[in-house]
Design a protein around this motif. Structure first.
Motif, PDB file in Angstrom:
ATOM      1  N   VAL A   1       0.839  -1.198   0.000  1.00 33.63           N
ATOM      2  CA  VAL A   1       0.000   0.000   0.000  1.00 33.63           C
ATOM      3  C   VAL A   1       0.875   1.249   0.000  1.00 33.63           C
ATOM      4  O   VAL A   1       1.799   1.380   0.806  1.00 33.63           O
ATOM      5  N   ASP A   2       0.565   2.187  -0.893  1.00 29.77           N
ATOM      6  CA  ASP A   2       1.273   3.465  -0.984  1.00 29.77           C
ATOM      7  C   ASP A   2       0.235   4.564  -0.791  1.00 29.77           C
ATOM      8  O   ASP A   2      -0.658   4.743  -1.635  1.00 29.77           O
ATOM      9  N   THR A   3       0.302   5.298   0.335  1.00 31.39           N
ATOM     10  CA  THR A   3      -0.740   6.260   0.685  1.00 31.39           C
ATOM     11  C   THR A   3      -0.332   7.694   0.353  1.00 31.39           C
ATOM     12  O   THR A   3       0.848   8.027   0.292  1.00 31.39           O
ATOM     13  N   VAL A   4      -1.360   8.540   0.167  1.00 31.32           N
ATOM     14  CA  VAL A   4      -1.137   9.965  -0.066  1.00 31.32           C
ATOM     15  C   VAL A   4      -2.277  10.746   0.593  1.00 31.32           C
ATOM     16  O   VAL A   4      -3.429  10.325   0.562  1.00 31.32           O
ATOM     17  N   LEU A   5      -1.939  11.873   1.214  1.00 30.73           N
ATOM     18  CA  LEU A   5      -2.923  12.771   1.831  1.00 30.73           C
ATOM     19  C   LEU A   5      -2.788  14.134   1.166  1.00 30.73           C
ATOM     20  O   LEU A   5      -1.914  14.922   1.516  1.00 30.73           O
ATOM     21  N   PRO A   6      -3.657  14.447   0.188  1.00 24.49           N
ATOM     22  CA  PRO A   6      -3.443  15.647  -0.633  1.00 24.49           C
ATOM     23  C   PRO A   6      -3.944  16.950  -0.043  1.00 24.49           C
ATOM     24  O   PRO A   6      -3.663  18.028  -0.598  1.00 24.49           O
ATOM     25  N   TYR A   7      -4.714  16.915   1.051  1.00 22.16           N
ATOM     26  CA  TYR A   7      -5.261  18.162   1.581  1.00 22.16           C
ATOM     27  C   TYR A   7      -5.482  18.051   3.083  1.00 22.16           C
ATOM     28  O   TYR A   7      -5.458  16.956   3.649  1.00 22.16           O
ATOM     29  N   VAL A   8      -5.692  19.215   3.711  1.00 28.23           N
ATOM     30  CA  VAL A   8      -5.923  19.283   5.151  1.00 28.23           C
ATOM     31  C   VAL A   8      -7.109  20.192   5.410  1.00 28.23           C
ATOM     32  O   VAL A   8      -7.543  20.947   4.542  1.00 28.23           O
ATOM     33  N   TYR A   9      -7.639  20.121   6.630  1.00 28.48           N
ATOM     34  CA  TYR A   9      -8.704  21.018   7.065  1.00 28.48           C
ATOM     35  C   TYR A   9      -8.122  22.101   7.972  1.00 28.48           C
ATOM     36  O   TYR A   9      -7.265  21.830   8.804  1.00 28.48           O
ATOM     37  N   ASP A  10      -8.612  23.331   7.802  1.00 27.79           N
ATOM     38  CA  ASP A  10      -8.280  24.423   8.704  1.00 27.79           C
ATOM     39  C   ASP A  10      -9.579  24.847   9.367  1.00 27.79           C
ATOM     40  O   ASP A  10     -10.446  25.440   8.729  1.00 27.79           O
ATOM     41  N   SER A  11      -9.746  24.518  10.634  1.00 24.62           N
ATOM     42  CA  SER A  11     -11.043  24.702  11.282  1.00 24.62           C
ATOM     43  C   SER A  11     -11.076  25.751  12.388  1.00 24.62           C
ATOM     44  O   SER A  11     -12.149  26.150  12.826  1.00 24.62           O
ATOM     45  N   LYS A  12      -9.938  26.222  12.849  1.00 24.79           N
ATOM     46  CA  LYS A  12      -9.910  27.067  14.044  1.00 24.79           C
ATOM     47  C   LYS A  12     -10.724  28.336  13.889  1.00 24.79           C
ATOM     48  O   LYS A  12     -11.422  28.760  14.811  1.00 24.79           O
ATOM     49  N   ALA A  13     -10.638  28.947  12.720  1.00 24.59           N
ATOM     50  CA  ALA A  13     -11.288  30.242  12.534  1.00 24.59           C
ATOM     51  C   ALA A  13     -12.805  30.144  12.559  1.00 24.59           C
ATOM     52  O   ALA A  13     -13.499  31.142  12.723  1.00 24.59           O
ATOM     53  N   ALA A  14     -13.343  28.921  12.397  1.00 22.57           N
ATOM     54  CA  ALA A  14     -14.789  28.771  12.263  1.00 22.57           C
ATOM     55  C   ALA A  14     -15.507  28.501  13.578  1.00 22.57           C
ATOM     56  O   ALA A  14     -16.737  28.427  13.595  1.00 22.57           O
ATOM     57  N   ASP A  15     -14.781  28.371  14.685  1.00 24.29           N
ATOM     58  CA  ASP A  15     -15.433  28.013  15.944  1.00 24.29           C
ATOM     59  C   ASP A  15     -16.528  28.998  16.341  1.00 24.29           C
ATOM     60  O   ASP A  15     -17.578  28.608  16.857  1.00 24.29           O
ATOM     61  N   THR A  16     -16.299  30.283  16.118  1.00 23.01           N
ATOM     62  CA  THR A  16     -17.300  31.295  16.460  1.00 23.01           C
ATOM     63  C   THR A  16     -18.601  31.047  15.711  1.00 23.01           C
ATOM     64  O   THR A  16     -19.700  31.170  16.275  1.00 23.01           O
ATOM     65  N   ASN A  17     -18.496  30.669  14.423  1.00 23.81           N
ATOM     66  CA  ASN A  17     -19.694  30.384  13.635  1.00 23.81           C
ATOM     67  C   ASN A  17     -20.445  29.181  14.204  1.00 23.81           C
ATOM     68  O   ASN A  17     -21.680  29.178  14.272  1.00 23.81           O
ATOM     69  N   ILE A  18     -19.710  28.162  14.602  1.00 25.15           N
ATOM     70  CA  ILE A  18     -20.334  26.947  15.121  1.00 25.15           C
ATOM     71  C   ILE A  18     -21.055  27.225  16.434  1.00 25.15           C
ATOM     72  O   ILE A  18     -22.193  26.782  16.647  1.00 25.15           O
ATOM     73  N   LEU A  19     -20.422  27.991  17.325  1.00 28.42           N
ATOM     74  CA  LEU A  19     -21.052  28.312  18.606  1.00 28.42           C
ATOM     75  C   LEU A  19     -22.318  29.134  18.402  1.00 28.42           C
ATOM     76  O   LEU A  19     -23.315  28.942  19.111  1.00 28.42           O
TER      77      LEU A  19
END
Length: 276
Positions: A165-183
């Motif tokens: 198996v040869d794996t690749v992770l092409p992207y990431v999530y940036d979630s910190k800025a959205a906490d205010t919206n979620i609350l």
């Protein structure tokens, strides 16, 4: 009128297809409340992704497992920035292609290709179960991963069949800025100002819980979701809800796990609620 959402306040959580989902809901008369949850970013270090692509194009994998359409699109964008994508598309064409649900298949069709096999269950477990029916001994398997998920069980299951198996992770999530919206969204649900929350990915469930926990608002989230009908696009989302002690009360009929059937299910359920 059948299948209308006139006046209903529907909370949707930001995804790559948020604009389309919002448009479809508004066409049915819904008052759409949007909550940005995270942004999708390219992998901060492109070298591992480019190295994976180089291995793939130099010697195409026997099998390619695409977990998300976003992953394929991100890799194609990256390789175009470094001189074109023809060799990668040719390599993909030579590999036997497994798709985790319909979204990777859609991304393949955008480059003139199609999956050879699509999972009935669009989950990591579904991929593992499907691959278990194939002889993978000695085969090289390219596996595209997605963020915020432990893929060790899937990788182990494929390796146990004798594959490399040869794996690749092409992207990431940036979630910190959205906490205010979620609350703020949690506040709206708890106050009864939302008629339904529509969830289209398991990551949305995890983000809601993670943000609430990070700010000491988990009890408030549970109270909010107890008051608010939860619409789930399919079993992956529903199972994630159950894992956190929640339950979807609205799901698409006849195993049609897409946006339009979800909207139809919401229109029926909310009309029933308002009539009772």
């Amino acid at each position: 009128m059948a299948e209308r959402l006139d006046g209903n306040r529907i909370l949707i959580l930001e995804t790559r297809e948020e604009a389309q989902f919002s448009r479809l809901l508004k066409e049915k008369g819904a008052d759409v409340r949007q909550c940005p949850m995270f942004t999708i970013e390219d992998a901060p270090d492109p070298k591992p992704v480019l190295d994976w692509i180089a291995r793939f194009t130099a010697n195409p994998f026997d099998d390619l497992v695409l977990m998300t359409g976003e992953g394929l699109r991100r890799m194609l964008k990256l390789v175009r920035q470094h001189g074109g994508d023809t060799e990668m598309v040719e390599a993909i064409a030579k590999s036997r292609k497994f798709a985790r649900g319909p979204k990777p298949g859609k991304a393949l069709r955008e480059i003139g290709l199609a999956p050879d096999v699509t999972t009935e269950k669009p989950t990591s477990e579904g991929i593992a179960e499907m691959l278990a029916t194939y002889d993978l001994k000695g085969r090289r398997v390219g596996l595209q991963l997605y963020p915020e998920k432990d893929h060790a069980a899937l990788i182990g299951a494929i390796e146990a069949q004798g594959a490399v198996v040869d794996t690749v992770l092409p992207y990431v999530y940036d979630s910190k800025a959205a906490d205010t919206n979620i609350l703020a969204a949690i506040d709206e649900m708890e106050s009864g100002r939302i008629d339904a929350i529509a969830l289209t990915s398991s990551g949305q469930v995890r983000r809601l819980v993670d943000a609430a926990r990070a700010h000491g608002r988990e009890d408030q989230l549970r109270n909010a979701l107890a008051k608010t009908p939860i619409a789930s696009v399919g079993p992956v989302v529903s199972d994630e809800l159950v894992a956190y002690g929640f339950r979807a009360s609205i799901t698409p009929a006849e195993d049609a796990f897409f946006m339009r059937p979800l909207i139809s299910a919401m229109s029926v359920a909310l009309a029933r609620n308002s009539a009772s």
